[in-house]
Each structure stands twice: as C-alpha cells, then as structure tokens.
Design an enzyme around this catalytic site. Structure first.
Site, PDB file in Angstrom:
ATOM      1  N   ARG A  15       0.839  -1.206   0.000  1.00 18.18           N
ATOM      2  CA  ARG A  15       0.000   0.000   0.000  1.00 18.18           C
ATOM      3  C   ARG A  15       0.874   1.257   0.000  1.00 18.18           C
ATOM      4  NH1 ARG A  15      -0.655   4.765   2.724  1.00 18.18           N
ATOM      5  NH2 ARG A  15      -0.177   3.658   4.657  1.00 18.18           N
ATOM      6  N   ASP A  16       1.565   1.513   1.079  1.00 14.14           N
ATOM      7  CA  ASP A  16       2.319   2.755   1.202  1.00 14.14           C
ATOM      8  C   ASP A  16       3.497   2.812   0.238  1.00 14.14           C
ATOM      9  OD1 ASP A  16       3.010   5.241   2.126  1.00 14.14           O
ATOM     10  OD2 ASP A  16       3.972   4.523   3.949  1.00 14.14           O
ATOM     11  N   HIS A 208       9.444   7.101   8.743  1.00 12.31           N
ATOM     12  CA  HIS A 208      10.048   7.400   7.448  1.00 12.31           C
ATOM     13  C   HIS A 208      11.542   7.678   7.608  1.00 12.31           C
ATOM     14  CE1 HIS A 208       6.384   8.249   4.707  1.00 12.31           C
ATOM     15  NE2 HIS A 208       6.014   7.464   5.707  1.00 12.31           N
ATOM     16  N   CYS A 239       4.359  10.025   1.790  1.00 17.21           N
ATOM     17  CA  CYS A 239       3.026  10.624   1.694  1.00 17.21           C
ATOM     18  C   CYS A 239       2.967  11.596   0.527  1.00 17.21           C
ATOM     19  CB  CYS A 239       2.691  11.350   2.992  1.00 17.21           C
ATOM     20  SG  CYS A 239       1.096  12.182   2.947  1.00 17.21           S
ATOM     21  N   ASN A 248      10.069   5.119   3.263  1.00 18.05           N
ATOM     22  CA  ASN A 248       9.964   4.507   4.580  1.00 18.05           C
ATOM     23  C   ASN A 248      11.252   3.792   4.962  1.00 18.05           C
ATOM     24  OD1 ASN A 248       6.921   4.770   5.245  1.00 18.05           O
ATOM     25  ND2 ASN A 248       6.940   4.021   3.147  1.00 18.05           N
TER      26      ASN A 248
END
Length: 300
Positions: A15-16, A208, A239, A248
């Site tokens: 996802r991220d 992060h 983000c 990250n």
C-alpha cells in the site's frame, strides 16, 4: 547476540510503498510482490487502500487485490487503509477483519491529506465504529512527530488526541513519522507517554527515513515496547500530500539489524533480500522519485 525476542514487523509496502509510484503497477505484479513477501515469512501486511482512484490511481484495483489475497492467505494478518466509512464497509464486505484509519495530529496536514478537518475525521471514525463494531480499527496518527506545515507537535497535543480517539473505543494506534523528522529521544518520550496514559492500548510506529534516521528511530520504539513496527520493502513510499516526505524504513535493512541483535521476526532474510532486488529490477523506472535503500550486500 542477545536472547531471541519476538517482534511484530508489519509490511506496508503493497500500500504505502506503491501508492505514489509514477506508473500503474498491474494486479499480477502487486500479487507477485505479496506472494513473495508471504513466502519470505512476512505474516502481517497492509495490502491495499480503499480510496478514490481519482486521489490515488495506483489503488484502483484494491478490491481485486484484497479478494485474491484473502482467499490465498486466510491465516495471514492482512489489512487495508480506509479513509472513511465507505472504505471500511468495502473492506468488511470482502472479508477483512481489521483496517487502518488515518487521521493527522496536525490540522493542516489532515486537510491536505484527506480534505477534512480533524473534527470531521473523528466524526467519520465514530461512524465506522458505530456501524461496524466487529471490525478492528487501528488509527494511524499521521504527523505524530512533525508536520511539514506546523512543525513539531507538543507532547500534550499527542496525548489529548489519542485520548479523543480512545474515547471512541479504539485500542490500537500507530504513531507515524510522516515526513521523517523524528529523533530517538522524541520517539522514546512520545511512546513512553502514550503507553503510560493508555495502558489498555497497543502502539505501533511507522517511521520514514527522510534523514537516514529510520533505523535508529524504529529501534528506539522497539526498546520502548512498541507492539509492532511498520516498514516497506526497498524503503519505498512516502506521503503524496506531505512536501519533503521520502521513503519509509526499508524492511530488509530492519530485518537484518534485528536478526543481528537477536530479535525473532519470523522472516527469512535471504528470501526477503532477493525479493527486494528482483522487484527493483522489474520496475526500475518506478523508483526514480523515491528514497530507495536496498542493501546490496548484507555485510554493509
């Protein structure tokens, strides 16, 4: 080497890590990535996000990805990010037992990230809890350590906000260093404070690596008793609504460090590293705008 201790490592790369790649990644490649992570021993995964495809085009296939993964891996701990009640309803309809709902500690970032005031986000969270009481909800507290618009928050602001969410019945939280500005002392202080104030709740961290502090900040959280730590394969992610936020903490680097220190992640490091290298080779163009941190040699 220290005595082996278990640590819950939560992979959020599907996802991220993928959400703001410049090119769309087909479903088969997303599923191949998740398959590889599962085969490497990763058992806690955030696999997608039920958001508007207009906002995050990469997540346009969220239902197909979730449905397939839930069928393939019924024993794995799989969850998705949801911004609202509609997303939570979709997750439950597909068979998910838990979701993450993100709300920023910073009012400015909350408006930039999900186009709502924080009060509106809390109201939506209340609707999720009331409408789907059996669905486990983890609240991701974005900008918990710093905001690109408002700077570093006061400790009391974090405690007050966690208290508001706690009153809605939520008992699982993830403190997120959305733009990578935290330091180990801040991580220790914040985590110690929320754990003391809310002993009935579990706290994870999502760190992060913007300033190469991801590993030390994650370790600080672990040593303060974090219930889990989140990371992404290859350090991908960031983000899209936070200026200056890069990737990250890299899962393979984190696993390597933790294994040396005697922690038990349940993950096969060699398989994980091979997957990171192969995924990077398969989609090299997609990495150009991200902070990438793949270990080429486990001795480095």
């Amino acid at each position: 080497m220290a005595e082996s201790r278990k640590i819950r490592l939560v992979e959020v790369g599907p996802r991220d890590g993928l959400q703001n790649l410049k090119d769309y990644l087909p479903v088969r490649e997303k599923l191949a990535l998740i398959d590889g992570l599962i085969q490497a021993g990763v058992s806690h995964l955030q696999i997608t996000s039920f958001v508007s495809p207009k906002a995050i085009p990469q997540m346009q296939d969220a239902e197909e990805v979730a449905r397939t993964c839930l069928e393939r891996y019924p024993q794995a701990d799989l969850f998705a990010l949801v911004p609202n009640l509609r997303g939570a309803q979709t997750a439950q309809r597909l068979g998910m037992k838990k979701v993450a709902n993100v709300i920023s500690l910073s009012e400015s970032h909350n408006k930039a990230n999900i186009n709502r005031t924080r009060a509106q986000s809390l109201e939506e969270l209340s609707r999720i809890r009331d409408s789907l009481p059996e669905l486990e909800v983890c609240v991701d507290v974005a900008t918990a350590f710093g905001c690109p618009f408002e700077g570093r928050p006061a400790r009391q602001a974090l405690l007050d906000f966690v208290g508001q969410v706690h009153q809605l019945g939520v008992r699982t939280f993830c403190l997120c260093d959305t733009i990578g500005v935290a330091d180990p002392a801040q991580v220790r202080g914040s985590l110690t404070a929320v754990k003391a104030a809310f002993p009935d709740s579990a706290f994870q961290v999502h760190i992060h690596d913007t300033r190469n502090m991801g590993m030390v900040n994650t370790l600080a959280a672990i040593e303060c008793g974090a219930g889990g730590v989140q990371s992404t394969l290859g350090g991908l992610g960031g983000c899209p609504f936070a200026p200056g936020a890069s990737g990250n903490t890299a899962t393979e680097d984190l696993v390597y460090m933790l294994h040396l220190m005697g922690y038990d992640t349940g993950i096969d490091f060699d398989r994980l590293l091979a997957l990171a290298k192969s995924f990077h080779a398969a989609v090299p163009g997609n990495y150009s705008s991200h902070h990438i941190h793949i270990a080429q040699n486990p001795c480095c």
